[in-house]
Design an enzyme around this catalytic site. Structure first.
Site, PDB file in Angstrom:
ATOM      1  N   ASP A 134      10.691  -1.579   2.525  1.00 33.60           N
ATOM      2  CA  ASP A 134       9.452  -2.670   2.474  1.00 33.60           C
ATOM      3  C   ASP A 134       9.935  -3.211   1.280  1.00 33.60           C
ATOM      4  OD1 ASP A 134       7.050  -3.712   1.346  1.00 33.60           O
ATOM      5  OD2 ASP A 134       5.969  -2.260   1.966  1.00 33.60           O
ATOM      6  N   GLU A 160       5.271  -5.000  10.041  1.00 30.67           N
ATOM      7  CA  GLU A 160       3.963  -4.411  10.541  1.00 30.67           C
ATOM      8  C   GLU A 160       2.744  -5.103  10.288  1.00 30.67           C
ATOM      9  OE1 GLU A 160       3.999  -0.712   8.288  1.00 30.67           O
ATOM     10  OE2 GLU A 160       2.429   0.086   9.361  1.00 30.67           O
ATOM     11  N   HIS A 165       7.687  -1.851   6.647  1.00 31.26           N
ATOM     12  CA  HIS A 165       6.338  -1.357   6.366  1.00 31.26           C
ATOM     13  C   HIS A 165       5.598  -2.418   5.563  1.00 31.26           C
ATOM     14  CE1 HIS A 165       3.862   0.687   3.001  1.00 31.26           C
ATOM     15  NE2 HIS A 165       3.757   1.464   4.128  1.00 31.26           N
ATOM     16  N   ASP A 195       3.337   8.120  13.883  1.00 30.71           N
ATOM     17  CA  ASP A 195       3.889   8.063  12.412  1.00 30.71           C
ATOM     18  C   ASP A 195       3.295   9.439  11.637  1.00 30.71           C
ATOM     19  OD1 ASP A 195       4.697   7.665   9.717  1.00 30.71           O
ATOM     20  OD2 ASP A 195       3.510   5.850   9.416  1.00 30.71           O
ATOM     21  N   GLU A 230      10.219   3.395   4.972  1.00 28.26           N
ATOM     22  CA  GLU A 230       9.269   2.917   4.132  1.00 28.26           C
ATOM     23  C   GLU A 230       9.234   3.454   2.586  1.00 28.26           C
ATOM     24  OE1 GLU A 230       5.774   4.050   6.720  1.00 28.26           O
ATOM     25  OE2 GLU A 230       5.043   4.743   4.540  1.00 28.26           O
ATOM     26  N   LYS A 278       0.311   1.412  16.342  1.00 29.35           N
ATOM     27  CA  LYS A 278       0.572   2.612  15.915  1.00 29.35           C
ATOM     28  C   LYS A 278      -0.267   3.696  15.462  1.00 29.35           C
ATOM     29  CE  LYS A 278       3.111   3.031  11.828  1.00 29.35           C
ATOM     30  NZ  LYS A 278       4.237   2.203  10.588  1.00 29.35           N
ATOM     31  N   ASN A 312       0.823  -1.037   0.053  1.00 31.06           N
ATOM     32  CA  ASN A 312      -0.065   0.044   0.059  1.00 31.06           C
ATOM     33  C   ASN A 312       0.649   1.116  -0.146  1.00 31.06           C
ATOM     34  OD1 ASN A 312       0.255   1.369   2.856  1.00 31.06           O
ATOM     35  ND2 ASN A 312       0.141  -0.898   3.266  1.00 31.06           N
ATOM     36  N   GLU A 368       8.183   8.201  14.026  1.00 24.85           N
ATOM     37  CA  GLU A 368       8.390   7.630  12.495  1.00 24.85           C
ATOM     38  C   GLU A 368       8.280   8.712  11.413  1.00 24.85           C
ATOM     39  OE1 GLU A 368       6.235   3.993  11.515  1.00 24.85           O
ATOM     40  OE2 GLU A 368       6.018   4.574   9.557  1.00 24.85           O
ATOM     41  N   LYS A 408      -1.212   7.277  13.412  1.00 28.27           N
ATOM     42  CA  LYS A 408      -0.977   8.648  12.586  1.00 28.27           C
ATOM     43  C   LYS A 408      -0.978  10.130  13.520  1.00 28.27           C
ATOM     44  CE  LYS A 408      -0.521   5.987   9.257  1.00 28.27           C
ATOM     45  NZ  LYS A 408       0.645   5.764   8.785  1.00 28.27           N
TER      46      LYS A 408
HETATM   47  O1  LIG Z   1      -0.225   5.567   5.943  1.00 29.97           O
HETATM   48  C1  LIG Z   1       0.509   4.937   5.464  1.00 29.97           C
HETATM   49  O2  LIG Z   1       1.011   5.257   4.231  1.00 29.97           O
HETATM   50  C2  LIG Z   1       1.078   3.631   5.755  1.00 29.97           C
HETATM   51  C3  LIG Z   1       2.463   3.857   6.714  1.00 29.97           C
HETATM   52  O3  LIG Z   1       3.115   4.836   6.597  1.00 29.97           O
HETATM   53  C4  LIG Z   1       2.771   2.616   7.520  1.00 29.97           C
HETATM   54  O4  LIG Z   1       2.283   1.630   7.600  1.00 29.97           O
HETATM   55  O5  LIG Z   1       3.804   2.939   8.393  1.00 29.97           O
HETATM   56 MG   LIG Z   2       4.689   4.971   7.829  1.00 32.70          MG
END
Ligand SMILES: O=C([O-])CC(=O)C(=O)O
Ligand SMILES: [Mg+2]
Length: 386
Positions: free
Chosen positions: A291, A340, A321, A212, A264, A181, A53, A238, A183
């Site tokens: 990744d 992850e 990742h 993150d 990542e 984790k 992704n 992160e 955001k």
């Molecule tokens: O939200 C994303 O792009 C995924 C991401 O950074 C992660 O899984 O660390």
């Molecule tokens: Mg990330």
């Protein structure tokens, strides 16, 4: 022994979730099948792959450049020395013929997707799980019987408040995860701090939480945020700034006293090497998230692992990742720190084999040949339509 066909399709993995940099309303991924003439269990071996992704399906360059290169290759140029299996390393060289260095672009995703399918086929031809093949042929002959996994979520979502965020995190603990984790960086600092505290209230301690930023901050913001969270002693902080801004990471490393994670969005051996050379990261504390499914695949990833070792890092610094079974196999077979996991999102690619529940933050792998996609029913239902 030959590859008789390679097929690709783009499939949606779109949803309303957002991190600090992108939403996933139009996100998709390529799925590929590498069909061979090798018979196992009465059927031709098919290797499956998909891209991770965060990057869109590279259908165009797969169909125009990489799949034709693979199909045009002579059989003897893609087999191992004894002619008993395909050689992922030789296939990598075939795929990368006439590609200049640098400026890696979307081709890293295309090659990573094909590479996954090749390794799946190679392990199926050997009739072993990929993690076992990796341990025997590239590792120390032993595997990690269970792999540390953490639940990545905590996305921004329309109408999602603190109670919903807490419920989400509780659900991950109920599933057996010990660390989660979330955001950050998508709302003002004060609001993120409330979100972080709400999650710590659920998971018990900052050591059970990673945050993150998805590359959103400039240096000043990254330092301000770091200062604001340092007393929480989070498990990691992160991708604070642009993934290619090694100087930002280095400056931040000087002032942020706890573990950080990034990588990542670094898609090549050279980019990873530059991170290790110039970003001031610390092998005693920090984590690397390259990744393989986004970055030229496992052939390139093994070169990255060698580079790390030469520079005083270890495979145990790596937690890729992507939350996919490919990296889970690598984690078990080549002794990474963990992997992850995205429970419930990026389906059907997120999560691992059916019947292998997470326990105390660790997951086991199925005994199936290949990567194990057949052991994840919802994923296999999609892949077998290729
Ligand atoms: O939200 C994303 O792009 C995924 C991401 O950074 C992660 O899984 O660390
Ligand atoms: Mg990330």
């Amino acid at each position: 022994m030959k590859i008789v066909d390679v097929v690709e399709r783009a499939v949606p993995i779109s949803s309303n979730i957002a991190n600090a940099f992108i939403d996933f309303s139009k996100m998709n991924a390529s799925i590929v099948a590498v069909k061979t003439d090798v018979i196992r269990n009465g059927k031709p071996v098919v290797g499956y792959g998909f891209n991770s992704n965060g990057r869109y399906a590279p259908s165009g360059i797969l169909r125009e450049r990489f799949i034709p290169r693979l199909l045009e290759a002579k059989s003897e140029d893609i087999l191992n020395e004894s002619g008993t299996n395909f050689s992922p390393e030789k296939i990598f060289d075939i795929l990368m013929a006439n590609e200049k260095p640098g400026g890696h672009g979307e081709r890293t995703v295309a090659v990573g997707t094909l590479d996954m399918a090749i390794w799946d086929a190679v392990a199926k031809i050997e009739e072993v799980p990929l993690y076992k093949l990796l341990a025997d042929q590239y590792g120390d002959g032993t595997i990690d019987e269970k792999v540390f996994v953490y639940a990545a979520g905590g996305y921004y979502f329309p109408g999602k408040g603190l109670p919903e965020l807490q419920d989400e995190m509780k659900s991950y603990l109920d599933m057996g995860y010990s660390k989660v984790k979330m955001k950050v960086g998508g709302v003002p600092l004060k609001e993120d701090l409330k979100r972080i505290e709400a999650v710590i209230n659920v998971v018990g301690t900052g050591q059970n939480l990673m945050v993150d930023v998805n590359g959103r901050f400039n240096l000043e913001e990254a330092i301000e945020f770091g200062n604001a969270i340092k007393d929480y002693h989070l498990f990691w902080y992160e991708e604070a700034g642009d993934p290619l801004d090694y100087q930002l990471q280095e400056e931040l490393s000087k002032v942020y006293p706890h573990a950080m994670a990034t990588g990542e969005n670094l898609f090549s051996l050279q980019d990873a090497t530059n991170l290790i050379r110039y970003a001031g990261m610390n092998p005693k504390t920090d984590f690397l998230q390259f990744d393989c499914a986004l970055s030229y695949g496992l052939v390139e990833y093994m070169k990255i692992l060698n580079m790390l070792e030469e520079n005083g890092w270890s495979s145990r610094n790596c937690i890729p990742h992507g939350g996919h079974q490919m990296s889970l196999n690598i984690a078990a077979g080549l002794k990474l720190y963990g992997n992850e996991s995205y429970p419930g999102i990026f389906q059907p690619f997120g999560g691992f084999a059916d019947g292998h529940a997470v326990e105390d933050g660790f997951v086991t792998l199925p005994d199936a040949p290949g990567i194990g996609v057949e052991a994840k029913e919802q994923l296999y239902d999609l892949l077998k339509t290729l």
